[in-house]
Design a protein around this motif. Structure first.
Motif, short mmCIF file in Angstrom:
data_model
loop_
_atom_site.label_atom_id
_atom_site.label_comp_id
_atom_site.label_asym_id
_atom_site.label_seq_id
_atom_site.Cartn_x
_atom_site.Cartn_y
_atom_site.Cartn_z
N ALA A 1 -38.61 6.23 -2.56
CA ALA A 1 -38.80 7.56 -1.97
C ALA A 1 -40.19 8.11 -2.29
O ALA A 1 -40.84 8.72 -1.44
CB ALA A 1 -37.72 8.52 -2.49
N ALA A 2 -40.66 7.87 -3.52
CA ALA A 2 -42.01 8.31 -3.89
C ALA A 2 -43.07 7.55 -3.10
O ALA A 2 -44.08 8.14 -2.65
CB ALA A 2 -42.23 8.12 -5.39
N THR A 3 -42.86 6.26 -2.89
CA THR A 3 -43.80 5.47 -2.09
C THR A 3 -43.87 5.98 -0.66
O THR A 3 -44.95 6.05 -0.05
CB THR A 3 -43.38 4.00 -2.11
N LEU A 4 -42.73 6.35 -0.10
CA LEU A 4 -42.70 6.88 1.26
C LEU A 4 -43.44 8.21 1.34
O LEU A 4 -44.20 8.45 2.29
CB LEU A 4 -41.25 7.05 1.72
N ALA A 5 -43.25 9.08 0.36
CA ALA A 5 -43.95 10.37 0.36
C ALA A 5 -45.46 10.17 0.29
O ALA A 5 -46.23 10.87 0.97
CB ALA A 5 -43.46 11.22 -0.81
N LEU A 6 -45.90 9.20 -0.52
CA LEU A 6 -47.33 8.92 -0.63
C LEU A 6 -47.89 8.38 0.69
O LEU A 6 -48.97 8.77 1.14
CB LEU A 6 -47.57 7.91 -1.76
N ALA A 7 -47.13 7.50 1.33
CA ALA A 7 -47.59 6.94 2.61
C ALA A 7 -47.67 8.01 3.68
O ALA A 7 -48.59 8.02 4.51
CB ALA A 7 -46.64 5.82 3.04
N ARG A 8 -46.73 8.94 3.70
CA ARG A 8 -46.76 10.01 4.68
C ARG A 8 -47.95 10.94 4.45
O ARG A 8 -48.57 11.42 5.41
CB ARG A 8 -45.45 10.81 4.61
N ALA A 9 -48.28 11.19 3.18
CA ALA A 9 -49.45 12.03 2.89
C ALA A 9 -50.72 11.37 3.40
O ALA A 9 -51.60 12.04 3.97
CB ALA A 9 -49.54 12.28 1.39
N ARG A 10 -50.84 10.07 3.24
CA ARG A 10 -52.02 9.36 3.73
C ARG A 10 -52.06 9.37 5.26
O ARG A 10 -53.13 9.53 5.86
CB ARG A 10 -52.01 7.92 3.22
N ALA A 11 -50.91 9.19 5.89
CA ALA A 11 -50.87 9.12 7.35
C ALA A 11 -51.19 10.45 8.00
O ALA A 11 -51.71 10.49 9.12
CB ALA A 11 -49.50 8.63 7.81
N THR A 12 -50.87 11.55 7.35
CA THR A 12 -51.12 12.87 7.93
C THR A 12 -52.50 13.42 7.56
O THR A 12 -52.87 14.50 8.04
CB THR A 12 -50.04 13.86 7.46
N ASN A 13 -53.25 12.71 6.74
CA ASN A 13 -54.59 13.16 6.35
C ASN A 13 -55.60 12.68 7.40
O ASN A 13 -55.99 11.52 7.43
CB ASN A 13 -54.95 12.60 4.97
N ASP A 14 -56.01 13.58 8.28
CA ASP A 14 -56.96 13.23 9.33
C ASP A 14 -58.39 13.64 9.00
O ASP A 14 -59.28 13.60 9.86
CB ASP A 14 -56.55 13.84 10.67
N ALA A 15 -58.65 14.05 7.75
CA ALA A 15 -60.00 14.47 7.36
C ALA A 15 -61.03 13.35 7.51
O ALA A 15 -62.13 13.60 8.02
CB ALA A 15 -59.97 15.00 5.92
N PRO A 16 -60.74 12.11 7.10
CA PRO A 16 -61.75 11.05 7.29
C PRO A 16 -62.11 10.82 8.76
O PRO A 16 -63.28 10.59 9.08
CB PRO A 16 -61.07 9.81 6.69
N VAL A 17 -61.13 10.93 9.66
CA VAL A 17 -61.40 10.74 11.08
C VAL A 17 -62.27 11.88 11.61
O VAL A 17 -63.25 11.65 12.34
CB VAL A 17 -60.09 10.64 11.87
N LYS A 18 -61.93 13.11 11.24
CA LYS A 18 -62.71 14.26 11.70
C LYS A 18 -64.14 14.21 11.16
O LYS A 18 -65.10 14.52 11.88
CB LYS A 18 -62.03 15.56 11.28
N SER A 19 -64.29 13.81 9.90
CA SER A 19 -65.62 13.72 9.30
C SER A 19 -66.47 12.66 10.00
O SER A 19 -67.65 12.89 10.33
CB SER A 19 -65.49 13.40 7.81
N ALA A 20 -65.87 11.49 10.25
CA ALA A 20 -66.61 10.43 10.93
C ALA A 20 -66.95 10.81 12.35
O ALA A 20 -68.04 10.50 12.85
CB ALA A 20 -65.78 9.14 10.90
N ASP A 21 -66.04 11.51 13.02
CA ASP A 21 -66.30 11.94 14.40
C ASP A 21 -67.45 12.95 14.45
O ASP A 21 -68.30 12.89 15.34
CB ASP A 21 -65.02 12.54 14.99
N ALA A 22 -67.47 13.88 13.49
CA ALA A 22 -68.56 14.86 13.45
C ALA A 22 -69.90 14.20 13.20
O ALA A 22 -70.93 14.57 13.79
CB ALA A 22 -68.26 15.90 12.36
N ARG A 23 -69.90 13.19 12.33
CA ARG A 23 -71.16 12.47 12.05
C ARG A 23 -71.64 11.73 13.30
O ARG A 23 -72.85 11.70 13.59
CB ARG A 23 -70.95 11.50 10.89
N VAL A 24 -70.71 11.15 14.06
CA VAL A 24 -71.09 10.45 15.28
C VAL A 24 -71.71 11.42 16.28
O VAL A 24 -72.76 11.14 16.89
CB VAL A 24 -69.85 9.75 15.90
N GLN A 25 -71.09 12.60 16.44
CA GLN A 25 -71.63 13.59 17.38
C GLN A 25 -73.04 14.03 16.97
O GLN A 25 -73.94 14.15 17.82
CB GLN A 25 -70.69 14.80 17.45
#
Length: 295
Positions: free
Chosen positions: A81-105
Motif C-alpha cells: 500500500a505504501a509503494t502504491l501511494a508513492l507511485a501515485r505521488a510520482r504519477a501525479t507530479n507534472d512539475a518536471p513536464v511543465k518545467s521542460a515545456d517552459a524551457r522549450v518555449q
C-alpha cells in the motif's frame, strides 16, 4: 414421452449403486424408470494466492456461501500500500513536464530572435547555431519528462496489481469447505488458505448400460431427484457422454449439469435420474425451482 428405464447393479460399496440411496419413486409413473446417480460439486478449489506473507484476516468460515469475485480475506499489505501511494505521488507530479515545456518555449523564442538578427547581419552564425542546439536539447528533455511521467503511471498500475494480489477472492460461486490457515499464520508458496466447493452448477454423475449408448446425447434434458431429506425433482442437462465404454461392467458414464443459482442444493448426495428421449423437454427454467416436492 418415454424415458429410458434401468436400475444399475454395481459392485457393493459403489456410490452409485448402494441399496441405501434413500430416494423414493412415488412420483415416477409406470412408464418412467430411473438410474442411480450422485450429485457432486462442480469442482473443489484449493484457494491460494501468488503472494506470500502473514494472513491479515479471513472473512469466511466453513459452511459460508461465497460468490465469484467476492473478497473473502487478505494478506498483510502495508508495504504494498505504501509503494502504491508513492507511485501515485510520482504519477501525479507534472512539475518536471511543465518545467521542460517552459524551457522549450523560451529557447524556441530565443532561436527565432537570433535567426532574425542573423538575417540582418546583427548576430553571428555561432550564436544562432548554439540557440538551435539548446532548443533541440530542451525538446529531448521534454520528451524524457513526458516518458518518465508515463512510466510513473505504469508503476501505479503495477503497484495496484501487486496490492490486489494480497486480496483473496473467490473464483467460484459455492461454499467454504475448510479453512486451512487462520489470521496470523504465514502463507508460503506451497500452502493454500481455503478449500471452496463450486455448487453452481452441480455435477450429476451416472453410469448407464451400454445398450443405451447413442440414445443419450449431449444437451438433452433429464429429471434429477435427490434423496430425502432434500427431495423434489429438478431439471438438468447432459454435459458429457463418455466415448469410452467400460467392458467389465457393461456401462458408460454420463455427466449432467444441474444449475443451482440459489445455492440451495448441496453437493455429495445420492439421487435418481430419468432421461428424456423423445426431445419433448420440459419448459421449466433449469435449476430455478423443483418440479415437485416430496410430501
Amino acid at each position: 414421452m418415454s424415458y429410458i428405464v434401468l436400475c444399475l447393479h454395481l459392485p457393493a460399496g459403489s456410490l452409485l449403486a448402494g441399496s441405501g440411496a434413500g430416494a423414493e419413486t412415488t412420483e415416477i409413473s409406470a412408464g418412467e424408470r430411473e438410474f442411480n446417480c450422485v450429485i457432486e460439486p462442480q469442482q473443489t478449489v484449493k484457494l491460494a494466492s501468488p503472494a506470500v506473507g502473514t494472513i491479515a484476516r479471513l472473512d469466511v468460515d466453513r459452511g459460508d456461501i461465497v460468490r465469484q469475485g467476492q473478497i473473502i480475506g487478505k494478506i498483510e499489505d502495508g508495504v504494498e500500500a505504501a509503494t502504491l501511494a508513492l507511485a501515485r505521488a510520482r504519477a501525479t507530479n507534472d512539475a518536471p513536464v511543465k518545467s521542460a515545456d517552459a524551457r522549450v518555449q523560451f529557447l524556441r523564442q530565443k532561436h527565432e530572435r537570433l535567426k532574425e538578427l542573423y538575417a540582418r547581419s546583427v548576430s553571428p552564425l555561432a550564436s544562432l547555431q548554439e540557440a538551435e542546439a539548446e532548443a533541440q536539447v530542451a525538446e529531448q528533455q521534454l520528451k524524457e519528462a513526458r516518458l518518465n511521467q508515463e512510466l510513473a503511471r505504469l508503476e501505479v498500475a503495477h503497484a495496484e496489481e501487486v496490492l490486489n494480489q494480497r486480496e483473496l477472492r473467490s473464483p467460484v460461486d459455492g461454499v467454504v469447505v475448510e479453512r486451512l490457515l487462520v489470521p496470523g499464520e504465514y502463507r508460503n508458496d506451497q500452502s493454500p488458505v481455503l478449500t471452496l466447493a463450486q455448487i453452481d452448477p452441480l455435477r450429476v454423475e451416472v453410469f448407464v448400460p451400454t445398450a443405451y449408448f447413442g440414445q443419450i446425447r449431449t444437451g438433452s434434458r433429464a429429471k434429477v431427484r435427490p434423496e430425502l431429506p432434500i427431495g423434489g425433482v429438478y431439471i438438468a442437462s447432459v454435459a458429457v457422454v463418455d466415448r469410452v465404454l467400460d467392458a467389465a461392467s457393461g456401462t458408460f458414464g454420463v455427466r449432467l449439469a444441474l444449475p443451482n443459482p440459489r445455492l440451495a442444493l448441496p453437493g455429495g448426495i445420492r439421487c435418481k435420474v430419468a432421461f428424456v428421449l423423445d426431445g419433448d423437454n420440459p419448459a421449466l427454467m433449469a435449476g430455478d425451482a423443483p418440479l415437485s416436492r416430496q410430501k
